[in-house]
Design a protein around this motif. Structure first.
Motif, PDB file in Angstrom:
ATOM      1  N   ILE A  88       0.827  -1.206   0.000  1.00 21.50           N
ATOM      2  CA  ILE A  88       0.000   0.000   0.000  1.00 21.50           C
ATOM      3  C   ILE A  88       0.861   1.255   0.000  1.00 21.50           C
ATOM      4  O   ILE A  88       0.583   2.222  -0.726  1.00 21.50           O
ATOM      5  N   LEU A  89       1.949   1.258   0.780  1.00 19.85           N
ATOM      6  CA  LEU A  89       2.831   2.437   0.777  1.00 19.85           C
ATOM      7  C   LEU A  89       3.516   2.605  -0.578  1.00 19.85           C
ATOM      8  O   LEU A  89       3.717   3.735  -1.039  1.00 19.85           O
ATOM      9  N   GLU A  90       3.847   1.502  -1.218  1.00 21.42           N
ATOM     10  CA  GLU A  90       4.426   1.594  -2.560  1.00 21.42           C
ATOM     11  C   GLU A  90       3.405   2.188  -3.527  1.00 21.42           C
ATOM     12  O   GLU A  90       3.740   3.020  -4.369  1.00 21.42           O
ATOM     13  N   GLU A  94       3.576   5.565  -5.842  1.00 18.07           N
ATOM     14  CA  GLU A  94       3.223   5.602  -7.264  1.00 18.07           C
ATOM     15  C   GLU A  94       2.229   6.718  -7.571  1.00 18.07           C
ATOM     16  O   GLU A  94       2.257   7.291  -8.656  1.00 18.07           O
ATOM     17  N   LEU A  95       1.361   6.991  -6.621  1.00 17.08           N
ATOM     18  CA  LEU A  95       0.354   8.040  -6.795  1.00 17.08           C
ATOM     19  C   LEU A  95       0.900   9.428  -6.473  1.00 17.08           C
ATOM     20  O   LEU A  95       0.171  10.410  -6.535  1.00 17.08           O
ATOM     21  N   ALA A  96       2.170   9.488  -6.128  1.00 22.13           N
ATOM     22  CA  ALA A  96       2.830  10.741  -5.740  1.00 22.13           C
ATOM     23  C   ALA A  96       2.205  11.339  -4.486  1.00 22.13           C
ATOM     24  O   ALA A  96       2.212  12.546  -4.295  1.00 22.13           O
ATOM     25  N   ALA A 116       0.577  11.076   3.032  1.00 22.89           N
ATOM     26  CA  ALA A 116      -0.314  12.226   3.133  1.00 22.89           C
ATOM     27  C   ALA A 116      -1.251  12.265   1.937  1.00 22.89           C
ATOM     28  O   ALA A 116      -0.842  11.998   0.811  1.00 22.89           O
ATOM     29  N   ASP A 117      -2.518  12.607   2.201  1.00 24.17           N
ATOM     30  CA  ASP A 117      -3.450  12.801   1.097  1.00 24.17           C
ATOM     31  C   ASP A 117      -3.230  14.191   0.506  1.00 24.17           C
ATOM     32  O   ASP A 117      -2.352  14.931   0.971  1.00 24.17           O
TER      33      ASP A 117
END
Length: 143
Positions: A88-90, A94-96, A116-117
């Motif tokens: 999930i952290l990876e 990936e989502l920056a 962080a969102d």
């Protein structure tokens, strides 16, 4: 990542005042009560509200936002295994999502990291081997 929240953690200035308010005032029952550190209250079938001493909160998560900084709340998504935390952290990387911190082995026995969102709210992705960790996972974990 499943669409759910496991824990809502609020940084509080005076844990004893918060304890009196929630337990004595509202009549709620604690699942875990460590005086001077943390109070955890079951808030749903798989949801726990954590009231955490502000200094301890800041030591793990970062400075409480007072202008600049981290908002004084974290959202947690608990999983059953460390490889799920890593995955999930990876994906967050990936989502920056930023920043992405960890994962690390924690003093309390767990394994977690944060991302962080877009608004800066911190999500903790965690394996918690204790009773609270089992409480917030879906499915029968009693075996």
């Amino acid at each position: 990542m499943e669409q759910r929240i496991s824990l809502i953690t609020l940084a509080v200035r005076d844990l004893s005042v918060s304890r009196r308010f929630y337990l004595e005032g509202l009549g709620w029952t604690s699942e875990l009560d460590v005086p001077g550190e943390v109070l955890m209250i079951r808030a749903g079938e798989h949801l726990v509200l954590g009231l955490w001493d502000r200094a301890a909160f800041e030591a793990e998560v970062g400075a409480v936002k007072q202008g600049e900084g981290v908002p004084p709340v974290t959202l947690a998504h608990n999983v059953a295994a460390p490889d799920e935390v890593d995955r999930i952290l990876e994906r967050a990387r990936e989502l920056a999502a930023g920043p992405v911190d960890g994962p690390v082995r924690r003093d309390w026995g767990g394994y977690s990291g944060y991302f962080a969102d877009p608004d800066g709210y911190r999500w903790e992705i965690a394996v918690n081997p204790g009773p609270i960790g089992q409480l917030v996972l879906p499915g029968d974990r009693s075996s």
